[in-house]
Design a protein around this motif. Sequence first.
Motif, PDB file in Angstrom:
ATOM      1  N   LEU A  83      -5.723   8.115  -9.634  1.00 13.33           N
ATOM      2  CA  LEU A  83      -6.863   7.375  -9.116  1.00 13.33           C
ATOM      3  C   LEU A  83      -6.660   5.867  -9.252  1.00 13.33           C
ATOM      4  CD1 LEU A  83      -9.871   9.542 -10.334  1.00 13.33           C
ATOM      5  CD2 LEU A  83      -8.914   9.377  -8.044  1.00 13.33           C
ATOM      6  N   ALA A  84      -5.987   5.457 -10.338  1.00 16.08           N
ATOM      7  CA  ALA A  84      -5.702   4.033 -10.517  1.00 16.08           C
ATOM      8  C   ALA A  84      -4.804   3.526  -9.394  1.00 16.08           C
ATOM      9  CB  ALA A  84      -5.039   3.797 -11.875  1.00 16.08           C
ATOM     10  N   ARG A  85      -3.784   4.312  -9.047  1.00 14.78           N
ATOM     11  CA  ARG A  85      -2.870   3.881  -7.988  1.00 14.78           C
ATOM     12  C   ARG A  85      -3.541   3.934  -6.623  1.00 14.78           C
ATOM     13  NH1 ARG A  85      -1.255   1.487 -12.022  1.00 14.78           N
ATOM     14  NH2 ARG A  85      -0.309   2.811 -13.598  1.00 14.78           N
ATOM     15  N   LEU A  86      -4.517   4.831  -6.474  1.00 15.02           N
ATOM     16  CA  LEU A  86      -5.319   4.813  -5.253  1.00 15.02           C
ATOM     17  C   LEU A  86      -6.049   3.477  -5.154  1.00 15.02           C
ATOM     18  CD1 LEU A  86      -6.564   6.174  -2.770  1.00 15.02           C
ATOM     19  CD2 LEU A  86      -8.312   7.141  -4.272  1.00 15.02           C
ATOM     20  N   GLY A  87      -6.561   3.027  -6.299  1.00 20.65           N
ATOM     21  CA  GLY A  87      -7.233   1.735  -6.333  1.00 20.65           C
ATOM     22  C   GLY A  87      -6.291   0.595  -6.017  1.00 20.65           C
ATOM     23  N   VAL A  88      -5.075   0.660  -6.564  1.00 15.69           N
ATOM     24  CA  VAL A  88      -4.085  -0.388  -6.301  1.00 15.69           C
ATOM     25  C   VAL A  88      -3.686  -0.388  -4.831  1.00 15.69           C
ATOM     26  CG1 VAL A  88      -1.818  -1.280  -6.913  1.00 15.69           C
ATOM     27  CG2 VAL A  88      -3.240  -0.236  -8.667  1.00 15.69           C
ATOM     28  N   SER A  89      -3.630   0.789  -4.216  1.00 14.41           N
ATOM     29  CA  SER A  89      -3.289   0.880  -2.795  1.00 14.41           C
ATOM     30  C   SER A  89      -4.364   0.228  -1.933  1.00 14.41           C
ATOM     31  CB  SER A  89      -3.141   2.357  -2.388  1.00 14.41           C
ATOM     32  OG  SER A  89      -2.157   3.005  -3.157  1.00 14.41           O
ATOM     33  N   VAL A  90      -5.603   0.315  -2.398  1.00 10.88           N
ATOM     34  CA  VAL A  90      -6.720  -0.259  -1.649  1.00 10.88           C
ATOM     35  C   VAL A  90      -6.782  -1.775  -1.829  1.00 10.88           C
ATOM     36  CG1 VAL A  90      -9.252  -0.324  -1.503  1.00 10.88           C
ATOM     37  CG2 VAL A  90      -8.060   1.866  -1.733  1.00 10.88           C
ATOM     38  N   ALA A  91      -6.329  -2.278  -2.991  1.00  9.63           N
ATOM     39  CA  ALA A  91      -6.452  -3.706  -3.312  1.00  9.63           C
ATOM     40  C   ALA A  91      -5.868  -4.632  -2.235  1.00  9.63           C
ATOM     41  CB  ALA A  91      -5.819  -3.994  -4.672  1.00  9.63           C
ATOM     42  N   PRO A  92      -4.635  -4.391  -1.735  1.00  7.29           N
ATOM     43  CA  PRO A  92      -4.101  -5.291  -0.687  1.00  7.29           C
ATOM     44  C   PRO A  92      -4.938  -5.281   0.578  1.00  7.29           C
ATOM     45  CG  PRO A  92      -2.348  -3.942  -1.635  1.00  7.29           C
ATOM     46  CD  PRO A  92      -3.646  -3.364  -2.116  1.00  7.29           C
ATOM     47  N   THR A 119       0.828  -1.207   0.000  1.00  9.16           N
ATOM     48  CA  THR A 119       0.000   0.000   0.000  1.00  9.16           C
ATOM     49  C   THR A 119       0.861   1.255   0.000  1.00  9.16           C
ATOM     50  OG1 THR A 119      -1.801  -1.141   1.155  1.00  9.16           O
ATOM     51  CG2 THR A 119      -1.761   1.262   1.277  1.00  9.16           C
ATOM     52  N   ILE A 120       1.936   1.259   0.800  1.00  8.08           N
ATOM     53  CA  ILE A 120       2.837   2.418   0.855  1.00  8.08           C
ATOM     54  C   ILE A 120       3.467   2.665  -0.506  1.00  8.08           C
ATOM     55  CG2 ILE A 120       5.056   3.217   1.781  1.00  8.08           C
ATOM     56  CD1 ILE A 120       4.262   1.891   4.435  1.00  8.08           C
ATOM     57  N   PHE A 121       3.898   1.591  -1.173  1.00  6.57           N
ATOM     58  CA  PHE A 121       4.495   1.730  -2.502  1.00  6.57           C
ATOM     59  C   PHE A 121       3.512   2.378  -3.468  1.00  6.57           C
ATOM     60  CE2 PHE A 121       4.955  -0.049  -6.799  1.00  6.57           C
ATOM     61  CZ  PHE A 121       6.239   0.350  -7.112  1.00  6.57           C
ATOM     62  N   PHE A 122       2.270   1.928  -3.449  1.00  7.17           N
ATOM     63  CA  PHE A 122       1.307   2.451  -4.408  1.00  7.17           C
ATOM     64  C   PHE A 122       0.751   3.812  -4.022  1.00  7.17           C
ATOM     65  CE2 PHE A 122       1.255  -1.973  -5.875  1.00  7.17           C
ATOM     66  CZ  PHE A 122       1.403  -1.740  -7.234  1.00  7.17           C
ATOM     67  N   ILE A 123       0.839   4.168  -2.753  1.00  2.00           N
ATOM     68  CA  ILE A 123       0.534   5.558  -2.384  1.00  2.00           C
ATOM     69  C   ILE A 123       1.578   6.468  -3.018  1.00  2.00           C
ATOM     70  CG2 ILE A 123       0.523   7.201  -0.470  1.00  2.00           C
ATOM     71  CD1 ILE A 123      -0.794   5.053   1.236  1.00  2.00           C
ATOM     72  N   GLY A 124       2.850   6.008  -2.999  1.00  2.00           N
ATOM     73  CA  GLY A 124       3.899   6.757  -3.691  1.00  2.00           C
ATOM     74  C   GLY A 124       3.627   6.845  -5.180  1.00  2.00           C
ATOM     75  N   VAL A 125       3.203   5.736  -5.763  1.00  2.00           N
ATOM     76  CA  VAL A 125       2.863   5.729  -7.194  1.00  2.00           C
ATOM     77  C   VAL A 125       1.725   6.704  -7.463  1.00  2.00           C
ATOM     78  CG1 VAL A 125       1.901   4.313  -9.052  1.00  2.00           C
ATOM     79  CG2 VAL A 125       3.676   3.374  -7.574  1.00  2.00           C
ATOM     80  N   MET A 126       0.748   6.725  -6.574  1.00  3.16           N
ATOM     81  CA  MET A 126      -0.420   7.589  -6.733  1.00  3.16           C
ATOM     82  C   MET A 126      -0.019   9.065  -6.771  1.00  3.16           C
ATOM     83  SD  MET A 126      -3.750   7.706  -4.234  1.00  3.16           S
ATOM     84  CE  MET A 126      -2.788   8.206  -2.803  1.00  3.16           C
ATOM     85  N   PHE A 127       0.764   9.490  -5.805  1.00  8.78           N
ATOM     86  CA  PHE A 127       1.190  10.887  -5.780  1.00  8.78           C
ATOM     87  C   PHE A 127       2.187  11.183  -6.904  1.00  8.78           C
ATOM     88  CE2 PHE A 127      -0.342  10.543  -1.371  1.00  8.78           C
ATOM     89  CZ  PHE A 127      -1.137  11.676  -1.324  1.00  8.78           C
ATOM     90  N   GLY A 128       3.005  10.196  -7.244  1.00 10.14           N
ATOM     91  CA  GLY A 128       3.939  10.381  -8.344  1.00 10.14           C
ATOM     92  C   GLY A 128       3.234  10.579  -9.670  1.00 10.14           C
ATOM     93  N   ALA A 129       2.116   9.874  -9.856  1.00 12.16           N
ATOM     94  CA  ALA A 129       1.349  10.018 -11.096  1.00 12.16           C
ATOM     95  C   ALA A 129       0.851  11.447 -11.245  1.00 12.16           C
ATOM     96  CB  ALA A 129       0.178   9.039 -11.102  1.00 12.16           C
TER      97      ALA A 129
END
Length: 543
Positions: free
Chosen positions: A466-475, A143-153
Amino acid sequence: MKFEDLLSEINGFGRFQIMVLLINFLGRFSLACHFLLSNFIAAIPSHHCDISGLDADGIFGNLSREERLTVSIPKQEDGTPASCHMFSHPQLHLLSNSSSSTDLPVVRCQNGWEYDNSTFSSTLATQWDLVCDERAMNKLTTTIFFIGVMFGAGAFGSLSAIFGRKPMLLVSYVLGMGFAVASAFSSSFIMFAVLRFFTGFTITGIVIISTVLNVEWVGIEHRRLVGVIDCMSWTFGTMSLALIAYLIRDWRWLIVATSLPIIIAIVTWWWVPESARWLIANGKVDKARYYLRKCAVMNNREEVVARIKSEHLANIIVTDKRNRKYSYLDLVRTPKMRRLALLTGFTWFSVATVSYGISFNISGFGLNMYLTQFVYGAIEVPAKLSIYYLLERFGRCKTETGALLLVGISLMINIFIPRDKTVVRTVIAVLGRGCSGTSFGTIILYSSELFPTVLRQNGMGYNSFLARLGVSVAPLILLLDGIWSQVILSSLALCAALVAYQLPETRGKCLPETIDDVEGISFWLPTFFFCALQKKENHTGLK
């Protein structure tokens, strides 16, 4: 004059475009590996309480390993030692009557854990004992990784719209690899989590920038082919990850191995052209002319080079405010742009949540996780190749809607299949993964065609956020009971299908250049009509 007219003059899919596609293909290889890396580095092997400390007191004497486990650790229903508890003191009487262990007092593991190293030599769980009460920390790293991806996007979408696609692509390459390699040598879990956040933040620029570059350099008739090639790089990375992870069982060296291919991308970056569309939209016509001339020469259209004049390029995109700087706020200032942002945003969120919800569950069906990972990637080959036919036969909207419907149905079917039917459940999950790959590949191309040039990078950045927000929620969804996680993912897929059906079709239409193209009627006119109209109005174009 539309940019498509100029692009067709110099060949919208020649050697120049193939070069751009190949370079970006190499650059995107590591993305799939890092996005799915947690399947292996955060895996939790079989474990039980460490009882070696008891042996130091001579309690066990000459007991065998199995006998020591019997008197020290209660057994689960399947007969294996409990993972998180041990008896408060050795129960030697269980050697003669092991069935009387149900009511004996137990305590949590007192001296750490002993792990099964037959599958992994080292993971995050074994490195920092992220098991039992700390088990959720493994999912948290994802989740932490994809939160980074989310803000990076969001950041790279905005920065590449301001500073250009090419320079920000290099920044993403260099920093992404740097933070990834540094995380492999973390000395604490907190240090690892922080570095994984910045790895996600910086590496995500690769996908949103390379996608836009590919689309902006090809002609209308080749955009669907580019979309397929673009997403196949992801499939190649997914399949390769299974092999790399099988050969490298230590989490540190696995991160390094999946990061080093970015070096090739950094070297080949020098041949990546800046987007001529972006250059023209930002008034840098001389630089745009340089790349267009380079494209014409490489595509054996030298006769067109002399006719590419800076004054003609300046008229390709006409806006009311030539020097205006666009931002994410422009996505919601006008009615149709606002509706477009809302529809694509929800679709991206749902597609990503469902796709990664399936991908992160490679150990949830009882089969070999390396094989499941490989099959998840392999099924995407026919699924994504089918995009080429489906986009032409049914269009973007129906392809996206149909793929999401099939994903939702497959997940729903798995809810009612007994857990002991591991092969059947895996087959259904693989089919769902294939359909999710089709939906993901389609929505990336679809969205890049829906947003105008002046906001395309912002639009892709917003959707990727928004996609990375979704990925962060998936786990976190997967932490729920198996049935409820499937219900949530299935519902999201079906809702997304209804939302995607509301999007306008872009098959055979010119890419919109300005917000007015989206708000007005021009964007929705067929290509042969609108582009012909533009040619007539700009008959002095390249002549």
